[in-house]
Enzyme design. Structure first.
Site, PDB file in Angstrom:
ATOM      1  N   PHE A 180       8.745   0.909   5.785  1.00  0.00           N
ATOM      2  CA  PHE A 180       8.752  -1.060   5.423  1.00  0.00           C
ATOM      3  C   PHE A 180       8.243  -1.811   6.320  1.00  0.00           C
ATOM      4  O   PHE A 180       9.252  -2.001   7.233  1.00  0.00           O
ATOM      5  CB  PHE A 180       9.841  -1.238   4.717  1.00  0.00           C
ATOM      6  CG  PHE A 180       9.540  -1.727   3.816  1.00  0.00           C
ATOM      7  CD1 PHE A 180       8.722  -3.010   3.819  1.00  0.00           C
ATOM      8  CD2 PHE A 180      10.060  -2.183   2.111  1.00  0.00           C
ATOM      9  CE1 PHE A 180       8.483  -4.079   2.779  1.00  0.00           C
ATOM     10  CE2 PHE A 180       9.986  -2.493   1.098  1.00  0.00           C
ATOM     11  CZ  PHE A 180       8.986  -3.770   1.706  1.00  0.00           C
TER      12      PHE A 180
ATOM     13  N   ASP B 164      -3.098   1.441   2.077  1.00  0.00           N
ATOM     14  CA  ASP B 164      -1.803   1.887   1.258  1.00  0.00           C
ATOM     15  C   ASP B 164      -2.661   3.344   0.768  1.00  0.00           C
ATOM     16  O   ASP B 164      -2.970   4.105   0.791  1.00  0.00           O
ATOM     17  CB  ASP B 164      -1.445   0.811   1.125  1.00  0.00           C
ATOM     18  CG  ASP B 164      -0.073   1.560   1.025  1.00  0.00           C
ATOM     19  OD1 ASP B 164       0.926   2.526   0.508  1.00  0.00           O
ATOM     20  OD2 ASP B 164       1.238   0.781   0.999  1.00  0.00           O
TER      21      ASP B 164
HETATM   22  C1  PRP Z   1      -2.410  -5.615   0.609  1.00  0.00           C
HETATM   23  C2  PRP Z   1      -3.526  -5.310   1.636  1.00  0.00           C
HETATM   24  C3  PRP Z   1      -4.356  -4.280   1.729  1.00  0.00           C
HETATM   25  C4  PRP Z   1      -3.776  -4.241  -0.167  1.00  0.00           C
HETATM   26  C5  PRP Z   1      -3.623  -2.048   0.902  1.00  0.00           C
HETATM   27  O1  PRP Z   1      -2.574  -6.736   0.061  1.00  0.00           O
HETATM   28  O2  PRP Z   1      -3.273  -6.781   2.083  1.00  0.00           O
HETATM   29  O3  PRP Z   1      -5.175  -5.470   0.482  1.00  0.00           O
HETATM   30  O4  PRP Z   1      -2.344  -4.277   0.303  1.00  0.00           O
HETATM   31  O5  PRP Z   1      -2.996  -1.554  -0.467  1.00  0.00           O
HETATM   32  P1  PRP Z   1      -3.602  -0.603  -1.368  1.00  0.00           P
HETATM   33  O6  PRP Z   1      -4.499   0.230  -0.208  1.00  0.00           O
HETATM   34  O7  PRP Z   1      -2.561   0.035  -2.026  1.00  0.00           O
HETATM   35  O8  PRP Z   1      -5.083  -1.215  -2.293  1.00  0.00           O
HETATM   36  P2  PRP Z   1      -1.377  -7.452  -0.745  1.00  0.00           P
HETATM   37  O9  PRP Z   1      -2.367  -7.725  -2.544  1.00  0.00           O
HETATM   38  O10 PRP Z   1      -0.213  -7.094  -0.638  1.00  0.00           O
HETATM   39  O11 PRP Z   1      -1.997  -9.117  -0.441  1.00  0.00           O
HETATM   40  P3  PRP Z   1      -1.804  -9.857   0.959  1.00  0.00           P
HETATM   41  O12 PRP Z   1      -3.356  -9.472   1.340  1.00  0.00           O
HETATM   42  O13 PRP Z   1      -1.955 -10.793   0.620  1.00  0.00           O
HETATM   43  O14 PRP Z   1      -0.378  -9.034   1.306  1.00  0.00           O
END
Ligand code: PRP
Length: 184
Positions: free
Chosen positions: A155, A106
């Site tokens: 979303f 992201d």
């Molecule tokens: C989400 C996803 C990635 C990260 C990506 O994890 O799994 O690890 O965000 O986002 P970024 O590119 O903005 O860093 P999250 O912290 O939401 O935890 P989860 O995997 O438990 O949903």
């Protein structure tokens, strides 16, 4: 009867069949790259768990599996780049061919930090693979070595991705209805 979980989805973005096909292509890509090796495949919990399970099962290469739980902290819905290690790997990455499996890139902050962490621990090689890429939200110039699908700034939930810890168990990727996250 449709469950509430499915009713909360506006539209299906990626069907189970589309996901299966792409995951098997990803597995073939990894097999070619990992020929003759015994890679350590790292799942970043919890989001990557569905992709990870399907991916390792689709691969012909024999792999070692390990898991890591991290959380990004800071304000807002975009990860800040400060990562907190909630659960570390149980194996050493030193000298290993490591495959890092992510559900989504992201802002890119998590991928950058994870790459630094694993390389810093002496991995022999590091291959990064992400199920989804959301380039419209990128804050740092990074991308996974292999991406299954690129998505817009919608979303999305399902196949591991959550909203408030829900919807991870949907077998497809769907767009969440606006009224669900805006509280109606
Ligand atoms: C989400 C996803 C990635 C990260 C990506 O994890 O799994 O690890 O965000 O986002 P970024 O590119 O903005 O860093 P999250 O912290 O939401 O935890 P989860 O995997 O438990 O949903």
């Amino acid at each position: 009867m449709e469950t509430q979980m499915h009713q909360d989805v506006e539209k299906i973005l990626l069907t189970e069949a589309q996901i299966r096909e792409r995951v098997s292509e990803a597995a073939r890509w990894l097999d070619a790259r990992m020929e003759g090796k015994f890679p350590l495949v790292v799942s970043v919990l919890k989001g990557s768990v569905m992709f990870f399970c399907d991916l390792v099962r689709a691969m012909k290469t024999s792999v070692q599996m390990d898991f890591m739980t991290i959380s990004s902290y800071g304000s807002g819905s975009v990860s800040s780049g400060n990562l907190k290690l909630l659960m570390d790997l149980s194996s050493s990455v030193e000298g290993r061919d490591v495959i890092l499996v992510e559900d989504i890139v992201d802002s890119g902050n998590t991928l950058v930090k994870m790459k630094e962490l694993l390389s810093g621990r002496g991995a022999k090689s590091l291959t990064t693979i992400a199920f989804l890429d959301k380039p419209s939200r990128r804050q740092v110039d990074v991308s996974a070595d292999y991406t299954c699908f690129t998505v817009g700034n919608e979303f999305i939930v399902g196949y591991g991705l959550d909203y408030a810890q829900k919807y991870r168990d949907l077998p497809y990727v769907g767009v969440l209805k606006r009224e669900v996250y805006e509280g109606k």
